[in-house]
Design a protein around this motif. Structure first.
Motif, short mmCIF file in Angstrom:
data_model
loop_
_atom_site.label_atom_id
_atom_site.label_comp_id
_atom_site.label_asym_id
_atom_site.label_seq_id
_atom_site.Cartn_x
_atom_site.Cartn_y
_atom_site.Cartn_z
N PRO A 137 -6.47 37.40 -52.88
CA PRO A 137 -7.80 37.05 -52.37
C PRO A 137 -7.92 35.56 -52.06
O PRO A 137 -7.17 34.74 -52.59
N ALA A 138 -8.88 35.22 -51.23
CA ALA A 138 -9.18 33.82 -50.94
C ALA A 138 -10.11 33.24 -51.99
O ALA A 138 -10.13 32.03 -52.22
N GLN A 139 -10.88 34.11 -52.63
CA GLN A 139 -11.79 33.71 -53.70
C GLN A 139 -12.09 34.94 -54.54
O GLN A 139 -11.83 36.06 -54.13
N THR A 140 -12.64 34.71 -55.73
CA THR A 140 -12.99 35.80 -56.63
C THR A 140 -14.35 35.49 -57.26
O THR A 140 -14.89 34.40 -57.09
N THR A 161 -13.34 28.94 -52.39
CA THR A 161 -11.98 29.10 -51.86
C THR A 161 -11.09 27.96 -52.35
O THR A 161 -9.94 28.19 -52.76
N ILE A 162 -11.62 26.74 -52.33
CA ILE A 162 -10.87 25.60 -52.86
C ILE A 162 -10.59 25.81 -54.34
O ILE A 162 -9.47 25.59 -54.82
N VAL A 163 -11.60 26.24 -55.08
CA VAL A 163 -11.44 26.45 -56.52
C VAL A 163 -10.40 27.54 -56.79
O VAL A 163 -9.58 27.40 -57.71
N TYR A 164 -10.40 28.61 -56.00
CA TYR A 164 -9.41 29.65 -56.25
C TYR A 164 -7.99 29.14 -55.97
O TYR A 164 -7.07 29.40 -56.76
N ALA A 165 -7.82 28.40 -54.89
CA ALA A 165 -6.49 27.82 -54.60
C ALA A 165 -6.06 26.90 -55.73
O ALA A 165 -4.89 26.88 -56.14
N TRP A 166 -7.00 26.13 -56.26
CA TRP A 166 -6.73 25.23 -57.39
C TRP A 166 -6.38 26.04 -58.64
O TRP A 166 -5.45 25.69 -59.37
N MET A 167 -7.11 27.14 -58.88
CA MET A 167 -6.80 28.00 -60.04
C MET A 167 -5.38 28.55 -59.94
O MET A 167 -4.66 28.63 -60.94
N GLY A 171 -2.26 27.46 -62.51
CA GLY A 171 -1.85 28.52 -63.41
C GLY A 171 -2.97 29.23 -64.14
O GLY A 171 -2.69 30.03 -65.03
N LEU A 172 -4.20 28.98 -63.79
CA LEU A 172 -5.29 29.77 -64.38
C LEU A 172 -5.18 31.20 -63.88
O LEU A 172 -5.64 32.13 -64.53
N VAL A 173 -4.56 31.34 -62.71
CA VAL A 173 -4.29 32.63 -62.10
C VAL A 173 -2.83 32.64 -61.68
O VAL A 173 -2.35 31.66 -61.11
N ASN A 174 -2.13 33.71 -61.96
CA ASN A 174 -0.76 33.87 -61.50
C ASN A 174 -0.78 34.84 -60.33
O ASN A 174 -0.90 36.05 -60.53
N ASP A 175 -0.69 34.31 -59.12
CA ASP A 175 -0.69 35.14 -57.92
C ASP A 175 0.67 35.15 -57.22
O ASP A 175 0.75 35.43 -56.02
#
Length: 186
Positions: A137-140, A161-167, A171-175
């Motif tokens: 996703p681009a954001q959640t 969207t910026i925050v999700y890319a940063w996450m 490593g707050l999210v492993n995509d």
């Protein structure tokens, strides 16, 4: 033997190294998290490889991303940075960085920035296993909530969207894709 990677890094050696050693690795240092958030804000509308190629120039121009130094800056420093060809010379993003340093310091007086950020994922990386890039996703809902909270605290250039890319980067999210060798490593 060739390792399978997420396709977004292509074959650029800088991008491959970033993918293989940094992207998705859990980051717990408050200043490093803040620096990456600032860089993701500068990335808006551009490719990440552009930021990677300029990262050392950014670090030099922004005094090692020391928020205590940057918080004292004003128009003189903005004018100097707008003339610096080593960085993205976007006045709004530069001014946002100064404001974000103040917001970071204000938040840090009450709560550790890393604890604040990681609280959105209960302190543990969210592990996704997307099969393809289309499954990323681009954001959640979490990035929307964190973005709103950051904005409420005075941060700018931190949309969902910026925050999700940063996450993802921190490593707050492993995509990493399920076929990527880094998926299980981080």
């Amino acid at each position: 033997m060739t390792q399978t990677r997420c396709p977004w890094c292509g074959e650029d050696p800088l991008y491959v190294t970033y993918h293989d050693t940094e992207w998705g690795v859990p980051e717990y240092d408050p200043r490093a998290l803040w620096e990456k958030l600032i860089l993701d804000g500068f990335q808006a509308g551009l490719s990440w490889i552009t930021i990677l190629r300029k990262r050392e120039s950014f670090r030099e121009a922004f005094e090692g991303f020391d928020p205590e130094v940057i918080a004292s800056w004003g128009e003189t420093e903005v004018a100097r940075l707008v003339q610096n060809p080593g960085i993205i010379r976007h006045r709004g993003k530069i001014e946002a960085t100064i404001g974000n340093s103040r917001a970071f310091l204000d938040l840090s007086e009450r709560q550790d920035f890393a604890e604040f950020c990681w609280s959105y994922v209960d302190g543990t990386p969210l592990v996704n296993r997307p099969a393809t890039m289309a499954g990323v996703p681009a954001q959640t809902e979490i990035s929307v909530a964190l973005s709103k909270d950051l904005k409420k605290r005075g941060f700018k250039f931190c949309g969902p969207t910026i925050v999700y890319a940063w996450m993802q980067a921190c490593g707050l999210v492993n995509d990493h894709l399920e076929t990527c060798f880094r998926q299980s490593e981080v």
